[in-house]
Design a protein around this motif. Sequence first.
Motif, PDB file in Angstrom:
ATOM      1  N   GLU A 186      -6.888  -6.202  -8.553  1.00 46.45           N
ATOM      2  CA  GLU A 186      -5.655  -6.538  -9.609  1.00 46.45           C
ATOM      3  C   GLU A 186      -4.658  -7.004  -8.527  1.00 46.45           C
ATOM      4  OE1 GLU A 186      -4.498  -7.274 -12.019  1.00 46.45           O
ATOM      5  OE2 GLU A 186      -5.565  -6.654 -13.782  1.00 46.45           O
ATOM      6  N   GLU A 191      -2.282 -11.474  -4.469  1.00 48.56           N
ATOM      7  CA  GLU A 191      -3.637 -11.885  -4.062  1.00 48.56           C
ATOM      8  C   GLU A 191      -4.536 -12.259  -5.515  1.00 48.56           C
ATOM      9  OE1 GLU A 191      -6.496  -7.905  -3.650  1.00 48.56           O
ATOM     10  OE2 GLU A 191      -5.112  -8.533  -1.947  1.00 48.56           O
ATOM     11  N   ARG A 205       0.106  -6.719  -4.463  1.00 51.13           N
ATOM     12  CA  ARG A 205      -0.392  -7.629  -3.620  1.00 51.13           C
ATOM     13  C   ARG A 205      -0.517  -9.048  -4.332  1.00 51.13           C
ATOM     14  NH1 ARG A 205      -5.060  -4.315  -0.357  1.00 51.13           N
ATOM     15  NH2 ARG A 205      -3.556  -2.459   0.037  1.00 51.13           N
ATOM     16  N   SER A 235       0.693   3.410   2.368  1.00 45.52           N
ATOM     17  CA  SER A 235       0.996   3.942   3.659  1.00 45.52           C
ATOM     18  C   SER A 235       2.385   4.293   4.171  1.00 45.52           C
ATOM     19  CB  SER A 235       0.155   3.406   4.491  1.00 45.52           C
ATOM     20  OG  SER A 235      -1.490   3.213   4.170  1.00 45.52           O
ATOM     21  N   HIS A 266       0.886  -1.339  -0.015  1.00 44.13           N
ATOM     22  CA  HIS A 266      -0.046   0.154  -0.048  1.00 44.13           C
ATOM     23  C   HIS A 266       0.805   1.297  -0.107  1.00 44.13           C
ATOM     24  CE1 HIS A 266      -0.117  -0.274   4.699  1.00 44.13           C
ATOM     25  NE2 HIS A 266       0.960  -0.557   4.271  1.00 44.13           N
ATOM     26  N   GLU A 298     -16.227  -0.009  -2.205  1.00 44.46           N
ATOM     27  CA  GLU A 298     -15.339   0.637  -1.246  1.00 44.46           C
ATOM     28  C   GLU A 298     -13.996   1.365  -2.180  1.00 44.46           C
ATOM     29  OE1 GLU A 298     -12.898  -2.798   0.566  1.00 44.46           O
ATOM     30  OE2 GLU A 298     -11.438  -1.344   0.490  1.00 44.46           O
ATOM     31  N   LEU A 299     -14.010   2.555  -1.805  1.00 42.28           N
ATOM     32  CA  LEU A 299     -12.964   3.393  -2.510  1.00 42.28           C
ATOM     33  C   LEU A 299     -11.637   3.637  -1.892  1.00 42.28           C
ATOM     34  CD1 LEU A 299     -15.105   6.260  -3.662  1.00 42.28           C
ATOM     35  CD2 LEU A 299     -14.611   3.994  -4.948  1.00 42.28           C
TER      36      LEU A 299
HETATM   37  C1  FA5 Z   1      -5.111   0.086   2.583  1.00 36.40           C
HETATM   38  O1  FA5 Z   1      -4.292  -0.350   1.616  1.00 36.40           O
HETATM   39  C2  FA5 Z   1      -4.769   1.062   3.627  1.00 36.40           C
HETATM   40  N1  FA5 Z   1      -3.362   1.515   3.403  1.00 36.40           N
HETATM   41  C3  FA5 Z   1      -5.421   2.417   3.250  1.00 36.40           C
HETATM   42  C4  FA5 Z   1      -5.380   3.509   4.319  1.00 36.40           C
HETATM   43  C5  FA5 Z   1      -4.696   4.840   4.265  1.00 36.40           C
HETATM   44  C6  FA5 Z   1      -6.209   3.498   5.402  1.00 36.40           C
HETATM   45  C7  FA5 Z   1      -4.443   5.520   5.203  1.00 36.40           C
HETATM   46  C8  FA5 Z   1      -5.989   4.434   6.536  1.00 36.40           C
HETATM   47  C9  FA5 Z   1      -5.222   5.255   6.324  1.00 36.40           C
HETATM   48  P1  FA5 Z   1      -7.204  -1.206   1.536  1.00 36.40           P
HETATM   49  O2  FA5 Z   1      -6.389  -2.488   1.532  1.00 36.40           O
HETATM   50  O3  FA5 Z   1      -8.290  -1.475   1.825  1.00 36.40           O
HETATM   51  O4  FA5 Z   1      -6.467  -0.194   2.615  1.00 36.40           O
HETATM   52  O5  FA5 Z   1      -7.022  -0.563   0.332  1.00 36.40           O
HETATM   53  C10 FA5 Z   1      -7.450   0.728  -0.122  1.00 36.40           C
HETATM   54  C11 FA5 Z   1      -8.042   1.145  -1.507  1.00 36.40           C
HETATM   55  O6  FA5 Z   1      -7.222   0.520  -2.412  1.00 36.40           O
HETATM   56  C12 FA5 Z   1      -9.218   0.071  -1.441  1.00 36.40           C
HETATM   57  O7  FA5 Z   1     -10.299   0.893  -0.798  1.00 36.40           O
HETATM   58  C13 FA5 Z   1      -9.480   0.025  -2.907  1.00 36.40           C
HETATM   59  O8  FA5 Z   1      -9.611   1.139  -3.490  1.00 36.40           O
HETATM   60  C14 FA5 Z   1      -7.950  -0.106  -3.468  1.00 36.40           C
HETATM   61  N2  FA5 Z   1      -7.484  -1.472  -3.637  1.00 36.40           N
HETATM   62  C15 FA5 Z   1      -7.156  -2.315  -2.442  1.00 36.40           C
HETATM   63  N3  FA5 Z   1      -6.756  -3.722  -3.210  1.00 36.40           N
HETATM   64  C16 FA5 Z   1      -7.003  -3.541  -4.451  1.00 36.40           C
HETATM   65  C17 FA5 Z   1      -6.666  -4.238  -5.624  1.00 36.40           C
HETATM   66  N4  FA5 Z   1      -6.549  -5.833  -5.385  1.00 36.40           N
HETATM   67  N5  FA5 Z   1      -7.197  -4.029  -6.531  1.00 36.40           N
HETATM   68  C18 FA5 Z   1      -7.347  -2.788  -6.961  1.00 36.40           C
HETATM   69  N6  FA5 Z   1      -7.742  -1.873  -5.830  1.00 36.40           N
HETATM   70  C19 FA5 Z   1      -7.269  -2.222  -4.727  1.00 36.40           C
END
Ligand code: FA5
Length: 349
Positions: free
Chosen positions: A215, A208, A206, A181, A179, A291-292
């Motif tokens: 993706e 996954e 990722r 972060s 991510h 979820e965005l």
């Molecule tokens: C995170 O990755 C956290 N780092 C987000 C965060 C940042 C939380 C700062 C708090 C503070 P998450 O795994 O839910 O969270 O991913 C965040 C966003 O990335 C998702 O809502 C989605 O829009 C996008 N995302 C996550 N996984 C995928 C994927 N495999 N393919 C495409 N988009 C994705």
Amino acid sequence: MSSFDELEQIREQALAELADARTTAALESWEDRYLGRKGEITQRARLVGQLPQEDRPAYGQRVNEIKRLLGQAFEARAEEIKRTELATQLSAEAIDVTLPGRPVIPGHLHLTTQALRELYAIFGKMGFEVYEAPDVELEAYNFDLLNIPEYHPARDMWDTFWVKDTGEESGDRRLLRTHTSPGQMRAMRERCPEPIRVILPGKCYRYEQITVRSEHQFYQLEGLAVGKGITMTDLIGTLTQFARLFYGPDKAVRVRSSYFPFTEPSVELDAACIFCHGAGCAVCKYTGWLELAGAGMVHPVVLANGGYDPDVWSGFAFGPGVERPAMLRYSVEDIRLFYGNDLRFLRRF
Ligand code: FA5
């Protein structure tokens, strides 16, 4: 037939054949036949010794005259043939400049780049500057310093591609960031003790399953604000303003509570699914909402790791994907289309 008559006959025949020669190749073989080392004229010149003494001067002179004459005729014919061949070639290769041109299809920016630029503009208006962080990260930045120590069950939220090379930094393991972060920590450590308002765009990786909404490689656009007196209201205002500017004022979005180890409290931003209009589909996991972004108030442990005293400073962070929000904005029904290299899709935008 006398030797003299023979000479004249050869001359006539040579001139007639020369007039018939139409190509450079025919011309060359003519030259060999009459003027070459073994050609007719050269052979006749050698005969001079066999003639009666009194005929020799006149014969020799005539041979030389004919040789010169044929030589001149050859040059003239060669010039003519060259001209005709050139004319034929030019007319065969002629380009009709009055024909309409073939259209050149210019390239254009990939949809992800278009979306990213739009996001930079939106957050730029809210005072966020772009901050870049590396794709290959240290485990400490991706996890530990974000309050996710080894063996923390939350590590399961991010299936990781590890990089074999441990690098120079004291054997700290490297990975492809899961991510954006970890960029928060880099920005905090660099900017401390200044207030911060940055966005961090970048690819995430990722290990996954790929699906219609996920993706293994995708973009996120992290946001981080650190200051004095920053509250949850500022975060929710920023998220809703982002949704308004990206989708227009009427888009239905919601903020619901969630969990991330590096934010407390944590939330997620959802937008209404445009594909099923709430009925439920694979894109929205049959919830009617997509979820965005994850988001929340920066955890005190994370603030402290970044160098900020959590009793004095506070902050919020958010992390939307880029492709997923773009799916709803540009009506892309399957995330795999983004990098599938299908030109029919790419040309839609
Ligand atoms: C995170 O990755 C956290 N780092 C987000 C965060 C940042 C939380 C700062 C708090 C503070 P998450 O795994 O839910 O969270 O991913 C965040 C966003 O990335 C998702 O809502 C989605 O829009 C996008 N995302 C996550 N996984 C995928 C994927 N495999 N393919 C495409 N988009 C994705």
